[in-house]
Design an enzyme around this catalytic site. Structure first.
Site, mmCIF file in Angstrom:
data_model
loop_
_atom_site.group_PDB
_atom_site.id
_atom_site.type_symbol
_atom_site.label_atom_id
_atom_site.label_comp_id
_atom_site.label_asym_id
_atom_site.label_seq_id
_atom_site.Cartn_x
_atom_site.Cartn_y
_atom_site.Cartn_z
ATOM 1 N N GLU A 170 0.900 -1.225 0.021
ATOM 2 C CA GLU A 170 0.101 -0.099 0.020
ATOM 3 C C GLU A 170 0.856 1.431 -0.088
ATOM 4 O OE1 GLU A 170 -2.345 -2.011 3.302
ATOM 5 O OE2 GLU A 170 -4.068 -0.947 2.202
ATOM 6 N N GLU A 215 -4.268 -9.592 3.467
ATOM 7 C CA GLU A 215 -5.088 -9.201 4.477
ATOM 8 C C GLU A 215 -6.074 -10.272 4.773
ATOM 9 O OE1 GLU A 215 -3.535 -7.288 2.591
ATOM 10 O OE2 GLU A 215 -3.023 -5.343 3.706
#
Ligand code: NAD
Length: 703
Positions: A105, A125
């Site tokens: 990210e 995730e």
């Protein structure tokens, strides 16, 4: 303490280096260092580009798992990544190692990315029951398009650098030295007059088909990720990337990610993550106890298990000698090993030259003396105590001093086996599961005399051969199979009470078990349980209905898949299980003969009976010290018995239901079904009375 973030100037490029060993996790300190570095660069005019790179073995490896408990401290991710993205000169992320989660990210908040060709990039995730929460759900679809972003985030598997390049996630691959490659790339951009390229300003490729695509993914997730809540939240967040302005989307992502973190699924998957990190901690055995190196291994018995275990060693590059009694047995064993490797080559998961290398590491012999070089020997002969004792007496003669002597027994008393040697301290159980080369779990059974360094050697070995090693103490069935007994008992009892095998297995599979227990019996061989129970008949309840369906099938010779029928029939071309009316009629007739009332338990009752029996036995195992921790039991069940990870394992699941609720049901079953089998364990009674959970009990144990 050394600075986490440093800046140096290379000509007109500022290089920001992050260095937070061991894996550059994005702790609060790292984020603060990164923020300070980019803020200080803003005030300078001596550079035309920034390269962000990490020291050590990897780029930013992801968020700090400890912050799940504390909440994210300042500076938060969004503020930080916005700062990076808004940098007025161009910013290039230089990636090596494993960039995961928050690392990726961060990279996609930079303007460009170069990566070493050995790097991997992932948004895993979902495997932890959360969603990317640092802009990943909003930036990734903008950067690589809707469908590839969904593949990456729903799959959770890391991409190779080449795959990332093909998707446009990485702009350029570098082989050799990363920093010079990144600098050259940055200079190329400057020369072309390129400026910052902000991901948040890109349109989402594929947005025009978003409704259709997202609906299809929802339907797919409902099928393949049954009972799970995170996929839906992830899809909601990605839909927002299409429908809403970036800042709105970011706010929505943050909301959803907090919900996911607190959800049962999020807590369950994190519980397992931390449970696996606890496995090596054995009270009373400190870090000063070192394992012994394993450079060579030996195996006794070239059967189903011996062959699979040999493959585990060879796959880890450890030479292994298998001893059996006849050349035919060895030949049969080697043929199976070869067939298994060939299948992997055909499937494309193993390169042919690796198969040759691995086969070359496995040697057969008829002479026990050939085990003299082995640092670890695993015995995997027939399940027969007298035979195993004989073999351990032989091993005691030939094994070198310091060798670890393991038995793969599933049911026998390892203390008795150890006692025939002059070195019981060297003996322990190494309980692999079938097929040994595939199954993740290894129960490491500590006998009463097992030396601490022998135990530590086994734990190290588990890691080397990429198994999840869980320590258990000696008892019938250790952790996994012992708990399976009452679980199976209830499943069979439900069949006698009029539920069909498909109803019993269907209920368990709807709960999330990888396979219903009756189908598992068919797969393993219905006779296996029957035969062990026959041997232990003197220890078992005097109850003609006890495990009766399995006994009936075995007596009929319907032994499961190997005979084409068992609880089910397997005569369709693809050998799919189909209901067997004849078997069902046989169970009905037997129930009538035995006077078992036909209650036909509903799915919820089936699940409660099987699972609460399992959990109750788990509590007994804790009471007796067979397992060290409730979380170890959870690891055993998720790694070896197909328990759904998103429920966190049986003991974690019990905590989410509430031990008082479970106790109440067990007591109801005791009154209504059977007073003999439904005795609540003392630990469960105590914890339920005190309003505590297994997790709280575990936290209060001496460490
Ligand atoms: P198997 O029958 O497939 O193989 C046993 C092998 O041992 C045969 O090749 C046999 O020739 C050999 N053998 C017998 N006596 C010997 C001797 N004196 N010296 C050397 N070799 C000898 O059995 P298996 O299914 O591989 O089971 C082996 C062990 O693993 C048993 O203790 C079993 O309980 C345990 N186990 C089996 C499974 C499973 O699913 N099959 C799972 C976990 C543990």
């Amino acid at each position: 303490m050394a600075e986490i973030a440093t800046i140096h100037l290379d000509g007109d490029v500022a290089v920001v280096t992050l260095d937070a060993p061991p894996v550059n996790a994005m702790t609060r300190e790292l984020r603060a260092g990164l923020k300070a570095a980019f803020e200080s660069l803003r005030a300078r005019s001596d550079h035309r580009a920034v390269v962000l790179i990490c020291a050590g073995r990897t780029f930013l490896s992801g968020g700090d798992m400890r912050e799940f408990d504390t909440g994210v401290q300042e500076p938060g991710y969004h503020e930080l990544l916005r700062l990076l993205e808004d940098t007025p000169v161009l910013v290039v992320a230089a990636i090596h190692g494993s960039a995961m989660g928050g690392g990726v990210e961060t990279a996609i908040a930079c303007h460009y990315r170069v990566a070493l060709d050995s790097a991997r990039l992932g948004l895993p995730e979902i495997t932890l029951g959360i969603i990317p929460g640092a802009g990943g759900t909003q930036r990734m679809p903008r950067l690589i398009g809707l469908e590839p972003a969904l593949d990456m985030m729903l799959g959770g598997k890391p991409l190779t650098a080449a795959q990332a390049k093909a998707l446009g996630l990485v702009d350029e691959l570098v082989s050799g030295e990363l920093l010079p490659g990144a600098l050259a790339f940055a200079r190329g951009l400057i020369a072309r007059g390129a400026g910052p390229r902000r991901t948040r300003e890109l349109p989402v490729a594929g947005a025009e088909r978003a409704d259709e695509v997202i609906a299809a993914r929802r339907a797919q997730a409902a099928r393949t990720m049954r009972n799970r809540t995170t996929p839906g939240m992830l899809l909601d967040a990605v839909a927002a990337a299409v429908e809403r302005p970036f800042d709105d989307g970011i706010r929505y992502e943050r909301e959803l990610s907090l919900v996911a973190e607190k959800s049962v699924e999020g807590r369950a998957l994190r519980h397992l993550f931390f449970a696996e990190r606890e496995l090596r901690r054995i009270p009373g055995i400190g870090p000063e106890v070192r394992g012994r190196p394993v450079a060579a291994a030996g195996i006794v018995g070239a059967g189903t298990m011996g062959g699979g275990i040999a493959m585990c060693f060879a796959n880890a590059g450890i030479p292994v000698t298998i001893v059996d009694t006849t050349q035919e047995a060895l030949d049969r064993g080697f043929a199976t090993i070869r067939k298994n490797y060939e299948r992997s080559v055909q499937r494309g998961s193993l390169r042919p030259e690796l198969m040759a290398q691995r086969l070359a590491l496995i040697r057969g012999s008829l002479a026990y003396a050939d085990l003299g070089e082995a640092d670890v020997i695993v015995e995997a002969v027939f399940e027969n105590l007298a035979l195993k004792k004989q073999i351990f007496a032989r091993l005691d003669e030939v094994a070198k001093p310091g060798a670890v002597l393991g038995t793969n027994t599933s049911t026998l008393d390892i203390d008795e086996i150890a006692a025939v040697t002059r070195r019981p301290q060297a003996v322990l159980g190494l309980h692999f599961f079938s097929p040994a080369n595939v199954m993740q779990l290894l129960e490491i059974v500590r006998a009463s005399a097992t030396a601490p360094e022998v135990l530590v050697t086994a734990l190290d070995l588990a890691k080397t051969i990429r198994k999840t090693g869980v320590v258990a103490r000696v008892c019938y069935g250790f952790i996994g199979n012992r708990m399976m007994d009452p679980y199976g008992r209830e499943a069979e009892r439900c069949v006698l009470e009029g539920a069909t095998p498909a109803e019993v297995d269907g209920a368990l599979e709807d709960f999330g078990m990888a396979m219903g227990i009756l189908a598992v019996y068919d797969l393993a061989g219905v006779d296996i349980g029957y035969l062990t129970r026959k041997e232990r008949a003197h220890l078992l309840p005097d109850d003609p209905s006890f495990y009766r369906p399995t006994a009936l099938l075995t007596e009929r010779g319907w032994l499961g898949q190997k005979t084409g029928r068992g609880y089910y029939r397997y005569d369709s071309p693809e050998r799919k299980r189909t209901p067997d009316p004849e078997a069902i009629a046989m169970f009905r007739a037997e129930a009538e003969r035995l006077g078992v009332p036909q209650r036909r338990p509903a799915p919820q009752e089936i699940v409660e009976r099987c699972l609460y029996a399992l959990i109750n036995e788990g509590a007994r195992i804790l009471e007796e010290g067979i397992a060290l921790r409730a979380s170890d039991i959870d690891t055993v069940y998720c790694a070896g018995y197909g328990f759904p990870r998103y429920r966190g394992g049986p003991m974690f699941y019990a905590d989410t239901v509430g031990l008082d609720v479970i106790l109440e049901r067990i007591q109801a079953f005791q009154r209504e079904l059977d007073p003999q089998y439904w005795q609540p364990s003392a630990l469960l009674l105590q914890l339920a009375r005190e309003g505590r959970s297994f997790a709280q009990w575990q936290a209060a144990q001496p460490r």
